[in-house]
Design an enzyme around this catalytic site. Sequence first.
Site, PDB file in Angstrom:
ATOM      1  N   CYS A  83       0.833  -1.205   0.000  1.00 61.75           N
ATOM      2  CA  CYS A  83       0.000   0.000   0.000  1.00 61.75           C
ATOM      3  C   CYS A  83       0.868   1.256   0.000  1.00 61.75           C
ATOM      4  O   CYS A  83       1.747   1.416   0.848  1.00 61.75           O
ATOM      5  CB  CYS A  83      -0.914   0.005   1.217  1.00 61.75           C
ATOM      6  SG  CYS A  83      -2.014   1.431   1.268  1.00 61.75           S
ATOM      7  N   HIS A 100       1.582  -7.391  -6.794  1.00 57.83           N
ATOM      8  CA  HIS A 100       0.960  -6.346  -7.614  1.00 57.83           C
ATOM      9  C   HIS A 100       1.987  -5.955  -8.672  1.00 57.83           C
ATOM     10  O   HIS A 100       3.083  -5.490  -8.347  1.00 57.83           O
ATOM     11  CB  HIS A 100       0.591  -5.146  -6.741  1.00 57.83           C
ATOM     12  CG  HIS A 100      -0.214  -4.103  -7.462  1.00 57.83           C
ATOM     13  ND1 HIS A 100      -1.237  -3.413  -6.853  1.00 57.83           N
ATOM     14  CD2 HIS A 100      -0.154  -3.632  -8.725  1.00 57.83           C
ATOM     15  CE1 HIS A 100      -1.763  -2.563  -7.734  1.00 57.83           C
ATOM     16  NE2 HIS A 100      -1.109  -2.676  -8.869  1.00 57.83           N
TER      17      HIS A 100
END
Length: 330
Positions: free
Chosen positions: A103, A175
Amino acid sequence: MAEKKRKKEISTASRLSVAPMMDWTDRHCRYLHRLMSRHALLYTEMVTAPALVRGGAVHLLAFSPEEHPVAVQLGGSEPAELAQATRLCVEAGYDEVNLNVGCPSDRVQSGAFGAVLMKSPDLVAECVTAMREAAGDVPVTVKCRIGVDDQEPREVLPAFIATMRAAGITRMSIHARKAWLEGLSPKENRDVPPLDYPLVHEMKHAFPDLHLSVNGGIGSLETVEDELGHMDGVMVGRAAYHQPYDILGEADRRIFGDTRAPLSREEVVLAMEDYIGRHVAAGGKLAQVTRHMLGLFAGQPGARRWKRVLSEGAHKDGAGFGLVREALPR
């Protein structure tokens, strides 16, 4: 034996998972998603270890038994605190505990966790070692980016994965974008940095013993199927939220080989009646549940009216399942 069976089940479920998404994948969202797929692995929003350990916010771990298999994502960077938080998650009954190393938000950076931890792989290794000791037979996993800022992903990512493997991690979600900690907002970090699926595919070849899932920009079930030709698992984010039925409605048949007939969109809505009734009876607002249902009819006749009726009426006092029934496409 029980530990092996549990790990095999959760590993199978992670062939398709719904990504942890702040403000989106709360317990109401997960209950809805579970009606569409019996098998996909569902993740909570990120819960910070300080909130659980220092703040005593264990209510953040509440979930419905129907949500299994369900994983909790933790944010933090202090090994002992993450270990304590992991124990609370295991006691709550989660099937997996995941560490957020992806994040990019300012709030997360200021707490020295999230994507900034890509710069401190040894610290992440200490964290996951402590978490694994606290988790017992519950799997601990990691979700990361391919790199941050000026790091060279082809150098950083394999070294990071190797460090995680040495710390006992056997399953990771990657990711396929870099994160820019300065200069891009969290929203821009989900779109602006280019996707590099080939690099993530290379990681599967380089680490064949690990269970690796790809995340980022996956927009259809067809893409999920294509990516499973390269990877062990696929994690879907925004598409699973905004068009949940398109991703999850046929997932059990196409991804998991389940021959049972899926619920139709309308059947999914009707199956929410008791859940919504309990929530409203306990003092909750209809909108807290229906905000996650707005995309159910995406691309279908009546979708606009469905969204409009729910958006305009679900926040009003006394609103209940009758409004949901009224909003159904005719």
